[in-house]
Design a protein around this motif. Structure first.
Motif, PDB file in Angstrom:
ATOM      1  N   THR A 209     -35.679  44.918  -9.664  1.00 38.13           N
ATOM      2  CA  THR A 209     -36.708  45.184 -10.679  1.00 38.13           C
ATOM      3  C   THR A 209     -36.215  46.181 -11.723  1.00 38.13           C
ATOM      4  N   GLU A 215     -39.803  39.132 -12.335  1.00 37.00           N
ATOM      5  CA  GLU A 215     -40.222  37.921 -11.627  1.00 37.00           C
ATOM      6  C   GLU A 215     -39.328  37.661 -10.409  1.00 37.00           C
ATOM      7  N   SER A 219     -40.590  37.539  -6.525  1.00 35.76           N
ATOM      8  CA  SER A 219     -40.273  36.401  -5.657  1.00 35.76           C
ATOM      9  C   SER A 219     -39.534  36.866  -4.400  1.00 35.76           C
ATOM     10  N   GLU A 312     -51.416  34.792  -9.744  1.00 29.00           N
ATOM     11  CA  GLU A 312     -51.001  34.522 -11.118  1.00 29.00           C
ATOM     12  C   GLU A 312     -51.273  35.682 -12.054  1.00 29.00           C
ATOM     13  N   THR A 313     -51.747  36.816 -11.538  1.00 34.79           N
ATOM     14  CA  THR A 313     -52.031  37.974 -12.385  1.00 34.79           C
ATOM     15  C   THR A 313     -50.752  38.459 -13.047  1.00 34.79           C
ATOM     16  N   GLU A 314     -50.775  38.568 -14.370  1.00 34.49           N
ATOM     17  CA  GLU A 314     -49.574  38.973 -15.086  1.00 34.49           C
ATOM     18  C   GLU A 314     -49.245  40.440 -14.861  1.00 34.49           C
ATOM     19  N   ASP A 315     -50.265  41.287 -14.885  1.00 36.52           N
ATOM     20  CA  ASP A 315     -50.033  42.722 -14.732  1.00 36.52           C
ATOM     21  C   ASP A 315     -50.007  43.079 -13.247  1.00 36.52           C
ATOM     22  N   LYS A 316     -48.834  43.276 -12.756  1.00 37.53           N
ATOM     23  CA  LYS A 316     -48.678  43.639 -11.343  1.00 37.53           C
ATOM     24  C   LYS A 316     -48.188  45.081 -11.190  1.00 37.53           C
ATOM     25  N   SER A 317     -48.433  45.903 -12.208  1.00 37.34           N
ATOM     26  CA  SER A 317     -47.952  47.286 -12.174  1.00 37.34           C
ATOM     27  C   SER A 317     -48.572  48.076 -11.024  1.00 37.34           C
TER      28      SER A 317
END
Length: 530
Positions: A209, A215, A219, A312-317
């Motif tokens: 990361t 991504e 994964s 599918e949430t884009e913001d995974k902070s």
């Protein structure tokens, strides 16, 4: 020829060197070992034999440097003789030296064997014949040809290793050679490798990361977490109403079987902090509440993290903050340990060992596959996973000759870096008189190194306990009735002797030294912190 310093076990005797100077034995040995440790494997040393007693000799390396050595085999070594050796290993407090050709060429048996086989006489072939003789292998033409072919195929391998593996009928490959050497040098602990995987995992995730491959990192983490939520019935998931389900659709009741309660893993304050982090990351409220109450298990938490990573949430902070937190890293590492280490009472359960290795095999393959799909396929983590897999494969190979198993143990709720070994020669499971012999080796924090030699004839058990510390021997003798009572309940009678020993025992060396023909030898070794 294997050497050890014996420093701390000797007195202040003085030895006269070839120059006529009196040297303190203790200081001379210390200087000699320092000189050896300053050299690399493959380098050679030459020394003059000062004294010989049985198979022990004292060498003078010059400049007040002495070396105390043990001879193996029938090698000639007389006072005044100069001997030259190549350093094979100088780590772990033990030096392994190999005699060079100039020493071996004095043996007419070696020259005769090579001549009759039509092989050239040189340093390599002389060492080969000597090693075969010391291991009790035949030195006829066919045997010499076979061994010479192996030596040519693996020129970098230790000659002694190749000969010993040939005698034990073990498959010889680059991987098995490495594992065999590790077993002889106490660098084979399966539990240590497993915990190295746990330590290196979070670092690899951070590297992925940190290089901007978010991504890929997601994964990778998802694939790894899924490895530890899989059970025999499938991968565990949780429905929106909080019911625990497996991927094959079968429901379960309550907590996932075998999962540790998070209240046992974390203090209450850290549980609340983790619950808040999960809520921010989008976790189901039912799990958050279960976490706060201390009822949630590690398996439920991992299943929810896997679901969040698959979302599918884009913001995974917020999820990343949770995963990189100390609390979650500890939970994941503890879960790895729970699945990879066995409690002593679990060892007695039928089929438990088979299940452990089935799980390890499967999980190592899955972890390796997860790594292969990242840009970090060649990392310390990948190499550690490969080493663990090779270790397990080598144990399977050993099982063709011995009933052999290494059991990583968890003692008193803590990872004890423990191992259990069982060795039996399948060609001769018992002596002709019906007696089965065994060696129990324990490395314990308070008792130190413990050897228990056991001989079983019918229902009679004869045991000899060997320890360095006399007070520890006394302690065991005072409590031996506890063991005796347990054996009597199982129909056995026992007599025991208690003896002191001078040196530590390497179980592999014990096996290899059984007159080159082992009947039955069982050994158990673990570091128990009791």
């Amino acid at each position: 020829m294997k050497l050890s310093s014996y420093i701390g076990q000797i007195n202040q005797n003085f030895v006269q060197t070839p120059s006529g100077e009196n040297v303190s034995l203790e200081q001379g040995l210390k200087n000699g070992m320092e000189a050896i440790y300053g050299k690399q494997s493959g380098q050679s040393i030459t020394g003059e034999v000062l004294q010989r007693s049985g198979n022990e000799i004292l060498l003078s390396l010059g400049q007040n440097q002495l070396l105390q050595a043990k001879l193996e085999g029938s090698m000639s070594a007389q006072p005044g003789q100069l001997l030259t050796f190549q350093i094979r290993n100088n780590s772990g407090g033990k030096v392994v030296l190999c005699p060079l050709f100039e020493n071996l060429s004095q043996d007419p048996n070696i020259s005769k064997a090579l001549s009759q086989a039509g092989l050239p006489e040189n340093e390599i072939t002389a060492l080969m014949v000597r090693a075969m003789m010391e291991e009790g292998l035949p030195i006829d033409k066919q045997s010499l040809y076979q061994m010479n072919r192996l030596v040519n195929n693996y020129p970098q391998a230790n000659m002694e290793t190749l000969v010993q593996m040939q005698r034990l009928s073990l498959p010889i490959t680059p991987e098995s050679i490495v594992q065999f050497e590790a077993y002889k040098n106490y660098q084979h602990q399966l539990s240590g490798g497993l915990m190295d995987i746990a330590d290196a995992f979070s670092q690899t995730f951070k590297e992925i990361t940190g290089s901007g491959n978010m991504e890929e990192g997601i994964s990778f983490y998802r694939d790894v977490v899924s490895v530890f939520t899989e059970k025999e019935s499938g991968t565990i998931l949780q429905t929106e109403d909080g019911q625990v389900m497996s991927k094959n659709g079968e429901g379960t009741s309550g907590a996932i079987k075998g999962g540790a309660a998070l209240l046992e893993e974390l203090p209450e304050s850290e549980l609340r902090e983790m619950a808040e982090g999960l809520r921010k990351a989008g976790a189901q409220e039912s799990l958050v509440k279960s976490l706060v109450s201390g009822k949630a298990t590690t398996q439920e938490l991992l299943a929810e993290v896997e679901r969040l990573l698959s979302g599918e949430t884009e913001d995974k902070s917020d999820l990343f903050s949770l995963l990189e937190g100390k609390a979650f890293k500890n939970i994941l590492k503890n879960e790895m340990g729970r699945q990879w280490l066995m409690l002593p009472e679990e060892v007695a359960e039928e089929g438990s060992v088979d299940k452990l290795y089935e799980r390890l095999n499967s999980q190592m393959k899955q972890l390796s596959q997860a790594l292969s799909q990242t840009a970090k396929a060649d990392t310390p983590l990948a190499r550690t996973i490969a080493n663990v897999s090779n270790n397990i494969d080598f144990m399977n190979q050993m099982n063709q000759v011995f009933t052999y198993v290494q059991l990583p143990l968890k003692m008193q709720g803590r990872d004890a870096n423990g191992e259990l070994y069982v060795y039996t020669n399948k060609k001769n499971l018992a002596k002709k008189d019906g007696t089965v012999s065994a060696l129990l080796h324990l490395d314990m924090e308070h008792l130190g190194s413990v050897d228990v030699h056991v001989a079983l004839t019918d229902q009679k058990v004869a045991t000899k306990f060997y320890l360095k510390d006399e007070s520890a021997l006394t302690m065991i003798a005072d409590h031996i009735e506890l063991l005796n009572e347990r054996l009597q309940k199982r129909g056995y009678s026992m007599n025991a002797q208690f003896l002191t020993k001078e040196e530590d025992t390497n179980v592999m060396e014990e096996i290899l030294d059984q007159n080159k023909n082992i009947s039955v030898l069982a050994g158990y070794s673990f570091d128990a912190r009791a």
